[in-house]
Design an enzyme around this catalytic site. Structure first.
Site, mmCIF file in Angstrom:
data_model
loop_
_atom_site.group_PDB
_atom_site.id
_atom_site.type_symbol
_atom_site.label_atom_id
_atom_site.label_comp_id
_atom_site.label_asym_id
_atom_site.label_seq_id
_atom_site.Cartn_x
_atom_site.Cartn_y
_atom_site.Cartn_z
ATOM 1 C CE LYS A 112 -3.921 2.356 1.184
ATOM 2 N NZ LYS A 112 -4.556 2.110 2.488
ATOM 3 C CB SER B 173 1.011 8.137 -1.347
ATOM 4 O OG SER B 173 1.125 8.211 0.050
ATOM 5 C CB THR C 101 -2.472 11.342 -1.888
ATOM 6 O OG1 THR C 101 -2.064 10.173 -2.604
ATOM 7 C CG2 THR C 101 -3.568 12.046 -2.665
ATOM 8 C CB ALA C 102 -1.991 14.146 2.714
ATOM 9 C CG HIS D 72 -5.485 7.448 7.713
ATOM 10 N ND1 HIS D 72 -6.088 7.222 6.502
ATOM 11 C CD2 HIS D 72 -4.215 7.010 7.573
ATOM 12 C CE1 HIS D 72 -5.231 6.654 5.670
ATOM 13 N NE2 HIS D 72 -4.086 6.533 6.289
#
Length: 282
Positions: free
Chosen positions: A53, A55, A114-115, A158
């Site tokens: 996993k 980004s 991504t943030a 999150h």
């Protein structure tokens, strides 16, 4: 088969069935729990497990070795990153404005998240003169750092969407809402990738089966989820799952791919990520 994902409730919920041998014909999984900043770097250097996993923002660096899988990740609406500031610092000034970040120190959870990519796209339009220093900081340290004043603002993801008021913090901007209003598309957050040398179609099938099992048997993963989310209440953990596990988790679909292309295309145009062939996304 080796896999790395975060201990966050959405990941443990999605992969519970496969990780516990409940998917017929799927190989046994060896799980490494790792922060996304770690997996982003592993993937960029072609290191780490066969499945990870990462980004979506990190994809342009990994296409030569890894393939994006169309399921298992985090992409949706109303689930974007937040920029938080100290509530006490904004009481006299009233509602916080983006201009307050000019020249300030901002903590972010990963340089290739991504943030952070969304933040850079937003700040370029909304923060006069730009922010000052960007500080890379483990996710769980960001809100305490904003509260104690060691940084001026923090970019969070999150479960922080649900817990930041308990730290005495205020939201400056919801980057997901900004993105959705600007593009009409969902927010691409976390992607599942697998080495191109593997049978990615089979892996996709096993992940989808794990997602379907999770939805059909929501109580089955509860102890596994809470084992790795010990600082969260069961209600917050469930809210986290409800927000990040959705139809895009089972299948990106055309809207999902359009969102990824829009995010990475804009970022490439701004020189924030390497240019890439959009055909590599599928």
């Amino acid at each position: 088969m080796n896999i790395a994902y975060s201990p966050c409730p959405n990941d443990t919920f999605v992969f519970h069935a496969w990780a516990h041998g409940l998917i017929p014909d799927a190989p046994k999984l060896s799980v490494t729990y790792a922060d996304i900043d770690i997996t982003n770097n592993w993937a960029a250097n072609a290191e780490g497990p066969e499945i990870m996993k990462i980004s979506y923002a990190a994809l342009p660096w990994v296409f030569s070795d890894y393939k994006l899988l169309p399921c298992g990740g985090a992409l949706g609406r109303g689930c974007g990153p937040l920029v938080l500031v100290n509530g006490g610092d904004t009481e006299e000034a009233g509602i916080p404005e983006p201009s307050m970040l000019s020249g300030k120190r901002v903590a972010v959870p990963s340089e290739r998240s991504t943030a952070y990519l969304l933040f850079r796209l937003w700040a370029a339009r909304n923060v006069p003169g730009g922010v000052g220093e960007i500080v890379i900081m483990p996710f769980h340290e960001i809100m305490p750092a904003v509260r104690n004043g060691s940084i001026d603002a923090g970019l969070v993801i999150h479960e922080a969407r649900f817990t930041y008021p308990s730290y005495g913090l205020k939201m400056l901007v919801d980057l997901g809402s900004w993105w959705e209003a600007d593009t009409g598309l969902p927010i691409p957050l976390g992607a599942i990738i697998a080495r191109r040398s593997l049978d990615t179609e089979a892996i996709t099938g096993w992940i989808r089966a794990s997602v379907e099992y999770a939805w059909k048997h929501p109580q089955a993963s509860q102890s596994y989820v809470m084992q790795h989310a010990q600082e969260l209440s069961p209600d917050v953990a469930q809210s986290h799952i409800d927000l990040y596990v959705n139809e895009f988790t089972a299948n990106l679909g055309e809207d999902g791919y359009a969102a990824i292309e829009a995010l990475l295309g804009r970022a490439a145009d701004e020189g924030l990520v390497p240019s890439f062939d959009p055909a590599l996304l599928r």
